[in-house]
Enzyme design. Structure first.
Site, PDB file in Angstrom:
ATOM      1  N   ASN A   1       4.468 128.707  28.517  1.00 46.61           N
ATOM      2  CA  ASN A   1       3.802 127.767  29.415  1.00 46.61           C
ATOM      3  C   ASN A   1       3.648 128.475  30.757  1.00 46.61           C
ATOM      4  OD1 ASN A   1       3.067 125.723  31.202  1.00 46.61           O
ATOM      5  ND2 ASN A   1       4.095 124.186  29.952  1.00 46.61           N
ATOM      6  N   VAL A   2       2.415 128.682  31.200  1.00 48.14           N
ATOM      7  CA  VAL A   2       2.194 129.496  32.405  1.00 48.14           C
ATOM      8  C   VAL A   2       2.662 128.805  33.688  1.00 48.14           C
ATOM      9  CG1 VAL A   2       0.310 130.877  31.444  1.00 48.14           C
ATOM     10  CG2 VAL A   2      -0.228 128.751  32.693  1.00 48.14           C
TER      11      VAL A   2
ATOM     12  N   TYR B   1     -10.192 119.643  38.484  1.00 46.96           N
ATOM     13  CA  TYR B   1     -10.498 120.932  37.853  1.00 46.96           C
ATOM     14  C   TYR B   1     -11.199 121.848  38.851  1.00 46.96           C
ATOM     15  CZ  TYR B   1     -12.409 124.305  34.487  1.00 46.96           C
ATOM     16  OH  TYR B   1     -12.735 125.453  33.806  1.00 46.96           O
TER      17      TYR B   1
ATOM     18  N   ASN C   1      -5.988 133.672  31.407  1.00 48.10           N
ATOM     19  CA  ASN C   1      -7.020 132.763  30.878  1.00 48.10           C
ATOM     20  C   ASN C   1      -6.582 131.316  30.729  1.00 48.10           C
ATOM     21  OD1 ASN C   1      -9.488 132.143  28.989  1.00 48.10           O
ATOM     22  ND2 ASN C   1      -7.671 131.661  27.765  1.00 48.10           N
TER      23      ASN C   1
ATOM     24  N   SER D   1      -8.914 123.122  41.498  1.00 47.62           N
ATOM     25  CA  SER D   1      -7.882 124.033  40.977  1.00 47.62           C
ATOM     26  C   SER D   1      -8.449 125.411  40.670  1.00 47.62           C
ATOM     27  CB  SER D   1      -7.236 123.448  39.714  1.00 47.62           C
ATOM     28  OG  SER D   1      -8.127 123.495  38.613  1.00 47.62           O
ATOM     29  N   LYS D   2      -9.752 125.464  40.401  1.00 50.26           N
ATOM     30  CA  LYS D   2     -10.390 126.745  40.055  1.00 50.26           C
ATOM     31  C   LYS D   2     -11.049 127.399  41.267  1.00 50.26           C
ATOM     32  CE  LYS D   2     -10.153 127.150  35.429  1.00 50.26           C
ATOM     33  NZ  LYS D   2      -9.877 128.379  34.677  1.00 50.26           N
TER      34      LYS D   2
HETATM   35  N1  LIG Z   1     -14.819 125.586  27.848  1.00 53.60           N
HETATM   36  C1  LIG Z   1     -15.479 125.587  28.985  1.00 53.60           C
HETATM   37  O1  LIG Z   1     -16.509 124.921  29.138  1.00 53.60           O
HETATM   38  C2  LIG Z   1     -14.973 126.442  30.129  1.00 53.60           C
HETATM   39  C3  LIG Z   1     -15.864 126.741  31.159  1.00 53.60           C
HETATM   40  C4  LIG Z   1     -15.421 127.522  32.218  1.00 53.60           C
HETATM   41  C5  LIG Z   1     -14.125 127.995  32.231  1.00 53.60           C
HETATM   42  N2  LIG Z   1     -13.282 127.678  31.222  1.00 53.60           N
HETATM   43  C6  LIG Z   1     -11.917 128.186  31.286  1.00 53.60           C
HETATM   44  O2  LIG Z   1     -11.630 128.928  30.132  1.00 53.60           O
HETATM   45  C7  LIG Z   1     -10.217 128.976  29.953  1.00 53.60           C
HETATM   46  C8  LIG Z   1      -9.919 128.707  28.498  1.00 53.60           C
HETATM   47  O3  LIG Z   1     -10.305 127.383  28.206  1.00 53.60           O
HETATM   48  P1  LIG Z   1     -11.006 126.976  26.835  1.00 53.60           P
HETATM   49  O4  LIG Z   1     -12.251 126.289  27.174  1.00 53.60           O
HETATM   50  O5  LIG Z   1     -11.016 128.122  25.906  1.00 53.60           O
HETATM   51  O6  LIG Z   1      -9.990 125.829  26.345  1.00 53.60           O
HETATM   52  P2  LIG Z   1      -9.104 125.636  25.038  1.00 53.60           P
HETATM   53  O7  LIG Z   1      -8.409 124.341  25.261  1.00 53.60           O
HETATM   54  O8  LIG Z   1      -9.912 125.807  23.815  1.00 53.60           O
HETATM   55  O9  LIG Z   1      -8.054 126.827  25.128  1.00 53.60           O
HETATM   56  C9  LIG Z   1      -7.086 126.860  26.157  1.00 53.60           C
HETATM   57  C10 LIG Z   1      -5.774 127.398  25.598  1.00 53.60           C
HETATM   58  O10 LIG Z   1      -4.859 127.460  26.685  1.00 53.60           O
HETATM   59  C11 LIG Z   1      -3.621 126.916  26.246  1.00 53.60           C
HETATM   60  N3  LIG Z   1      -2.906 126.366  27.396  1.00 53.60           N
HETATM   61  C12 LIG Z   1      -3.169 125.228  28.073  1.00 53.60           C
HETATM   62  N4  LIG Z   1      -2.266 125.045  29.039  1.00 53.60           N
HETATM   63  C13 LIG Z   1      -1.415 126.102  28.986  1.00 53.60           C
HETATM   64  C14 LIG Z   1      -0.288 126.478  29.717  1.00 53.60           C
HETATM   65  N5  LIG Z   1       0.195 125.714  30.701  1.00 53.60           N
HETATM   66  N6  LIG Z   1       0.336 127.638  29.405  1.00 53.60           N
HETATM   67  C15 LIG Z   1      -0.133 128.405  28.404  1.00 53.60           C
HETATM   68  N7  LIG Z   1      -1.179 128.091  27.644  1.00 53.60           N
HETATM   69  C16 LIG Z   1      -1.835 126.952  27.938  1.00 53.60           C
HETATM   70  C17 LIG Z   1      -3.982 125.846  25.241  1.00 53.60           C
HETATM   71  O11 LIG Z   1      -2.905 125.558  24.368  1.00 53.60           O
HETATM   72  C18 LIG Z   1      -5.163 126.488  24.538  1.00 53.60           C
HETATM   73  O12 LIG Z   1      -4.762 127.251  23.413  1.00 53.60           O
HETATM   74  C19 LIG Z   1      -9.630 127.947  30.913  1.00 53.60           C
HETATM   75  O13 LIG Z   1      -9.104 128.606  32.035  1.00 53.60           O
HETATM   76  C20 LIG Z   1     -10.828 127.125  31.309  1.00 53.60           C
HETATM   77  O14 LIG Z   1     -10.714 126.534  32.565  1.00 53.60           O
HETATM   78  C21 LIG Z   1     -13.677 126.917  30.159  1.00 53.60           C
END
Ligand SMILES: NC(=O)c1ccc[n+]([C@@H]2O[C@H](COP(=O)([O-])OP(=O)(O)OC[C@H]3O[C@@H](n4cnc5c(N)ncnc54)[C@H](O)[C@@H]3O)[C@@H](O)[C@H]2O)c1
Length: 272
Positions: free
Chosen positions: A68-69, A174, A95, A177-178
């Site tokens: 957990n980050v 969100y 990520n 936070s980003k």
């Molecule tokens: N999907 C989108 O539209 C999108 C767009 C821009 C940015 N992002 C960013 O991409 C990154 C990945 O997101 P995604 O869309 O692949 O989502 P996702 O939910 O498919 O994958 C995220 C992963 O992170 C893990 N996770 C969540 N909280 C955690 C924690 N506290 N410690 C460790 N692991 C944790 C989850 O278990 C999951 O496996 C994120 O930072 C998200 O903000 C996503």
């Protein structure tokens, strides 16, 4: 230089936080399929094990760890263990991230009172800052300790196009936070550039993943966001893989402090 060398990641010791799903898994997969050694660190131990098994079944040198980050000591321990396991640390994808729920506008353009600024719960804001902001910073710090000493490395932050513009369909927790991630990445990049460590960010637009309970996997939601894109489609996890390999490989050897947008043109605005 031949393309195999230019984009080669063979043997690179790689850590992906949040690597069990979506964008993180796609990065882990691209690295593993191209013979990097990959550690998937994720808070969800079940999906982490499945992800590891999937890549191992394809011959990948992949291991998994529950992380957990938001637990700073655990992040440092996992990064240290990963570096010790491989004897070096070449690439870290910072990520892991979570959604803060939908924005103040519903997709039918009506306002959602629950999502108004003044009604956003403190705990939600705190959770988003803990995971999306502090979690990324701790990961960068922990990676820097090893990469500065070995005088090489790549840190790749998953940012978002929400760092550039205000959002109506994405929740404020969100976005805030980003918002700081671009400067966090740039600050790390300038400090580490003299040590041959490059720090860059990928800024995706909407991608179909499991974020927010897999909201964008719902065909109606996806079709709504598809239509907002000039490319008439939002991202799929595999769309990130070329950029991930580029930023991890010698092809990007003179790029640091860059945030690369990967959104099918979404930040350009609607085309039709
Ligand atoms: N999907 C989108 O539209 C999108 C767009 C821009 C940015 N992002 C960013 O991409 C990154 C990945 O997101 P995604 O869309 O692949 O989502 P996702 O939910 O498919 O994958 C995220 C992963 O992170 C893990 N996770 C969540 N909280 C955690 C924690 N506290 N410690 C460790 N692991 C944790 C989850 O278990 C999951 O496996 C994120 O930072 C998200 O903000 C996503």
């Amino acid at each position: 230089m031949k393309i195999e060398q230019l984009f080669g990641v063979k043997g690179l010791a790689t850590l992906v936080t949040g690597g069990a799903s979506g964008i993180g898994f796609a990065c882990a997969e691209a690295m593993s399929d191209n013979s990097a050694r990959v550690t998937i660190a994720d808070a969800n131990s079940e999906t982490m094990k499945e992800a590891v098994a999937k890549l191992q079944a394809r011959g990948g040198d992949v291991r998994g760890v529950e992380l957990n980050v938001t637990d700073r000591a655990a992040v440092r321990r996992v990064v240290d263990d990963t570096a010790a396991h491989y004897g070096r640390l070449d690439v870290v994808f910072a990520n892991a991230g979570i959604s803060g729920g939908p924005g103040f506008l519903n997709t039918d353009r009506t306002r959602n009172p629950d999502r108004m600024l003044e009604n956003i719960p403190d705990e939600l804001v705190d959770r988003l800052i803990e995971v999306n902001y502090k979690g990324i910073f701790t990961t960068i710090q922990a990676a820097a300790r090893h990469m500065r000493a070995q005088r090489s490395g790549r840190i790749i932050v998953t940012s978002t196009i929400s760092t550039f513009h205000a959002e109506i369909f994405v929740g404020a927790p969100y976005v805030i936070s980003k918002a700081g991630l671009m400067q966090m990445m740039r600050q790390a990049a300038i400090e580490l550039a003299g040590y041959n460590v490059q720090v860059n960010a990928m800024a995706p637009g909407p991608f179909v993943t499991n974020i927010g309970g897999g909201r964008l996997q719902d065909p109606a939601a996806r079709s709504f966001f598809d239509k907002l894109s000039p490319s008439h489609r939002i991202g799929r996890p595999e769309d990130i893989q070329g950029l991930a390999l580029f930023l991890a490989s010698p092809a990007s050897s003179h790029i640091t402090g860059a945030q690369i947008v990967i959104d099918g043109g979404a930040t350009l605005g609607m085309a039709d």
